[in-house]
Design a protein around this motif. Structure first.
Motif, short mmCIF file in Angstrom:
data_model
loop_
_atom_site.label_atom_id
_atom_site.label_comp_id
_atom_site.label_asym_id
_atom_site.label_seq_id
_atom_site.Cartn_x
_atom_site.Cartn_y
_atom_site.Cartn_z
N GLU C 267 1.05 -0.50 6.13
CA GLU C 267 2.42 -0.76 5.70
C GLU C 267 2.61 -0.65 4.20
O GLU C 267 3.64 -1.04 3.68
CB GLU C 267 2.84 -2.16 6.14
CG GLU C 267 3.07 -2.22 7.64
CD GLU C 267 3.09 -3.64 8.13
OE1 GLU C 267 2.78 -4.56 7.37
OE2 GLU C 267 3.42 -3.81 9.32
N GLY D 155 12.64 -2.29 4.52
CA GLY D 155 11.22 -2.17 4.84
C GLY D 155 10.86 -2.88 6.10
O GLY D 155 11.75 -3.31 6.79
N PHE D 157 8.18 0.01 5.43
CA PHE D 157 7.87 1.39 5.79
C PHE D 157 6.48 1.47 6.40
O PHE D 157 5.55 0.87 5.91
CB PHE D 157 7.91 2.27 4.53
CG PHE D 157 9.29 2.70 4.17
CD1 PHE D 157 10.25 1.78 3.81
CD2 PHE D 157 9.66 4.03 4.22
CE1 PHE D 157 11.55 2.18 3.48
CE2 PHE D 157 10.94 4.44 3.89
CZ PHE D 157 11.89 3.52 3.53
N VAL D 163 10.75 5.29 12.12
CA VAL D 163 11.49 4.05 12.35
C VAL D 163 11.85 3.87 13.82
O VAL D 163 12.05 2.74 14.28
CB VAL D 163 12.75 4.03 11.44
CG1 VAL D 163 13.79 5.04 11.90
CG2 VAL D 163 13.37 2.64 11.38
N ASN D 200 13.06 7.17 8.02
CA ASN D 200 13.26 5.73 7.89
C ASN D 200 14.63 5.29 8.40
O ASN D 200 14.96 4.12 8.34
CB ASN D 200 13.09 5.29 6.45
CG ASN D 200 14.06 5.94 5.51
OD1 ASN D 200 13.75 6.96 4.90
ND2 ASN D 200 15.27 5.39 5.39
N TRP D 220 15.06 1.38 7.85
CA TRP D 220 14.20 0.56 6.99
C TRP D 220 14.75 0.43 5.58
O TRP D 220 14.11 -0.18 4.73
CB TRP D 220 12.81 1.21 6.87
CG TRP D 220 11.92 1.10 8.03
CD1 TRP D 220 11.85 0.09 8.95
CD2 TRP D 220 10.89 2.04 8.41
NE1 TRP D 220 10.87 0.34 9.87
CE2 TRP D 220 10.26 1.53 9.56
CE3 TRP D 220 10.46 3.26 7.90
CZ2 TRP D 220 9.21 2.20 10.20
CZ3 TRP D 220 9.42 3.93 8.53
CH2 TRP D 220 8.80 3.40 9.67
#
Lengths: 342, 342, 342, 342
Positions: C267, D155, D157, D163, D200, D220
């Protein structure tokens, strides 16, 4: 490393023990509790700590530098006094004691022995209150006109303490930290709606010598939990909402200006200023750990803590005066001017 | 069709005139205002209405059945009394007058002449308050323990009236409508932060003879507008948030029950009940129009309005007592038991 | 003073007429509507305005400088084209027409005759959108990564237009105003849950040539009204919540930074920046009045309006492409590169 | 007591171990992790549990009845298959595997050996989702028209997973649990704004064979955390807001009815029903503990869990199809009709 002993491992003691351990500046040397199951729980979390059912042996133990008291409030005085007399620095759960007289004795004893006496007014160490204190002391707020707090929720009803001693204590400690003005009188109203139970709802007004007014609304019988404080200043105003996960503190660039009457209308006395709102970054550091660092710092440098014994005494004076006023339906209680200096 | 005359076409008068017209039960026969531009505005909106700068000629006009008074509060008494003496039914903007003595005279005059005397306590006619009144009177709330209202915003500062007379008046009229208990004392704290200006912040506690406690938090100097009332009852609790566009009234099936102490812990005095929350459908009918219907109904059937002159008098008694208490830092003011029956 | 004629006095026309009158820059010379009661209402509010049931006579009237079209969308083209051919400047209610081809003809006609052709994309003139546009154009947001809008509520279902043409049109006009990047494709999904009724729910994704992605969530069948847009940028992010009475626009100094991997955890690809949130002051000036000022300014100086005919055409291209994609379950529709320059 | 072995003690493993211990129905017999510090942490919390760095020895251990897999997703298949082949019941962290083919093999292997195969789709076991499932299955919602979820925050990530696999997985498992209709196609749009990082932000539309439409908005890179789902039904509508501490689920008695056109206006196609909103009591029992009880129940009675392997496979099918569609700008992906029965 300061060696700490913790007396009381019921509701709050485990939090103190954990914060002591996490601080890295104090160690959990010893824990005392009358209850064997409590000590067993303590042992699982703090395997290298000594356990005892006798707080007197903890207080007397020469390997202990500092005693943290997390017992019922009516036992604070006896334990804290014994610890001070044994030469230990002391941190007491809030409120420091349940009477002005006993709080004053603790303060005097600590002063005489040059020991640190600190009260666990945890809210003062939160990121939100520290940010607000910074806004006040930097002049960003301007003159503080009012502090208006709502602290209500459903329960928990206490058996022997009214809602003022349970909830208003937080605001009194925050006020003591934020304001430099001196409270001169308090008026309180309250009621209890559960038979054989102390007052569960109260409203308190505190008058300050500079004209500021604080108000506290505390209630154990509200349908939802509200933790909201409005702070009005001559330059800016603040809303502190502790139920928000982010943006707990909002600063409003708003206010009024007394001014010329442009028109003779009845509403034109003042003009308004409406500027930006901003929510500053708030430290998410745990308040209890910050508090332990303050305790350690004061022990190391013989300094007076932010939430010193004197502040604890002033808070108890307010709690006692408010309770007296509440019994007399808001009759204002003057506060003695010869209060201990901060 | 009841023929109405409106005295005062400044801030509030246009709203009354519009509501009269929309009610379909009253007609706007005549409007009086000292200001020529005001009358011009009135003429554009009500082209078939007669206009006058002399309220006395309106009051004396034989074609008028009812007079609506929307002038500054210190003129209410003279105009309303003249209208009653001329045999007209009267609706007065809130508060009914600025003194207990003059309010009492109006009440007596209307009673003697069997005329309708009504006060424009508009909030009582909103869908939200009507729904809450229904919840109280049906027993859904149970015994009302407390009413806790926050009514704050930025401005408008009034020149000659403190914040109690401007904002708390709404809650006093709602309380008078909701509760059957009798208020026995009031304690108020307040402060003004703008030089040469009346108090702009006040906190009022009202004690009732059944043990209920009401509290009003009013402030012209808050960073945001809050209109939130918590009502606690023995069966249910209510949050009334007038700033919400939907779900203004939420009913919580929550409370405490005094009970057996299962364990000897300090917090086990009571047990909690946590049930469903529901937001009932609220009528979106405009309050002022509902109010005009009530006025017309009472004129037609010689009935006493919900917000009758007596309720207006009781509200003024509360406003006056609260203002006296505020000057004495919360000193409780007893309320006379021989108040007029509701 | 620019002399305006308004065609259509149903739902939206009265708002245009009022804004024209309030602007002080245009006057309401003439109003056309087929409905006699509509003209009667218009007459009461605009007593010195000429009324007609024949829009052609209004368009042909030599005393008229500009025509505002507030009729059903399927009549926009005919009326606007006639007005342009008569040499009038034209403001058309959104969307400009219901087909790309007709919108293009209007644009060409206005260009050939050097007349102002403007679309009533009202949202572009709100204080909130103007503030956001300022934040984007000043670079405060940085590169715009995404625009993610939720525009849902309960009703009103339209008879012959799907929810995209009714609600997404607002976001398309805002996007056209905010972004300099070119949309290259659109994918849309939707459904209708009321028999014999067009789609009442749709989700649209718009791809831009710089990698930005816009998404619109529109729905006539939501339990509550939501008007919330998230805008993500490389420097700051914005939440625009039109349901808030204050603080409609919040600017967050937050984002991510691609960076070195400190630890090999799964992460740790990026680091986060969490700074202050601020809510700037938003103009409360009415959008429609601002829009009329823009119309007058462009007529006076022969300038191109912010919401010019070309922008109206681009919006219709997007609406049409999204509707086609929706019929094909999200099949992406490429957008022609040879779009008209802004 | 079912003897459980846990493979993986990184981010999620400790939560599984704690829930296993708290369930009272399973015991933490053994924990495997390649990292010595991880095992040391595990040892402090589970002093009587055996530790190993070799998951194969755990899987082979005859004293183990059930294996819980909390390792990175690309290792799920190998470990879970080995455990099944060793005759162990298996609970796998979500998603079950990273490919449809491997998920299908696990499902077949479990079926052949009559072992319980369960996926840790935790949300399905929360009080809120269980309450919503109850509202759907009881018919209170009526036909489910749509499910519209926003699941965005700042986040974290992920390095190698987009995602969709991180956040949309929750909604796919909830949808699989709530709806009886069969998904027939999916269209997805997405973008990545961090170089060398997977997408994301994504928007997914899922079409069902009964006309229902689901939409998932995952991101995210949003300034604030939003967890809000709107569910529209023919009888009632629901808002599920997981960020609320109370009132997470609100049920609205609202909707539309297709009906006669009273007037020929363009907006009169349907009529609206606006009834009460209610927020039912939600169980606050921890989801993971409820999940462990379900695991134990299924092992004891040879039953199929709510979040069985087949549901895990269906979720992976959706994740894979959505990822393919996202690469093609929303190109709809048909879903095979011969999916495994629920």
């Amino acid at each position: 490393m300061i060696r700490a002993g913790i007396v009381g491992y019921g509701y709050w003691g485990p939090n103190l023990a954990r914060a002591v351990a996490e601080s890295g500046l104090l160690s959990v040397e010893m824990i005392a509790d009358r209850s064997a199951p409590a000590l067993e729980r303590a042992g699982r979390r703090h395997p290298s700590t000594r356990m005892t059912t006798d707080w007197r042996s903890l207080v007397a133990d020469p390997s202990i530098d500092a005693v943290l008291v997390a017992t019922p409030v009516d036992t604070h005085f006896e334990i804290a006094l014994a610890a001070l007399k044994a030469g230990k620095h002391v941190l007491v759960e809030k409120p420091i004691t349940d009477k002005v007289a006993t709080a004053a004795i603790l303060v005097e004893e600590a002063a005489r022995r040059r020991l640190v006496l600190m009260v666990d007014h945890t809210f003062v160490y939160t990121g939100a209150v520290r940010k607000i204190a910074e806004l006040v002391s930097s002049g960003a707020i301007g003159d503080v006109y009012y502090y208006d707090s709502t602290r209500v929720n459903l329960g928990l009803f206490q058996r022997d303490v009214n809602v003022i001693w349970d909830l208003a204590v937080h605001d009194f400690s925050i006020l003591d930290h934020l304001l430099t003005a001196r409270p001169v009188a308090v008026s309180a109203s309250g009621a209890g709606f559960v038979p054989d139970s102390p007052e569960n709802m109260a409203h308190l007004s505190i008058y300050y010598d500079d004209g500021a007014l604080a108000h506290l609304n505390v209630n154990w019988l509200a349908p939802v939990k509200i933790r909201q404080t409005l702070i009005g200043g001559s330059r800016r105003m603040v809303i502190y909402d502790d139920m928000q996960t982010s943006e707990k503190v909002k600063v409003y660039d708003r206010g009024v200006m007394a001014g010329e009457c442009a028109s003779p209308s009845r509403e034109s006395l003042v003009s308004y200023r409406i500027g930006e709102m901003s929510a500053p970054v708030i430290s998410s550091r745990e308040a209890l750990v910050t508090e332990m660092e303050e305790f350690a710092r004061c022990i190391a440098s013989n300094a007076r803590p932010i939430t010193c014994g004197e502040s604890g005494l002033r808070v108890v004076e307010m709690l006692a005066a408010a309770t007296r006023s509440m019994a007399l339906r808001g009759q204002p209680m003057e506060l003695a001017p010869e209060r201990l200096a901060s």
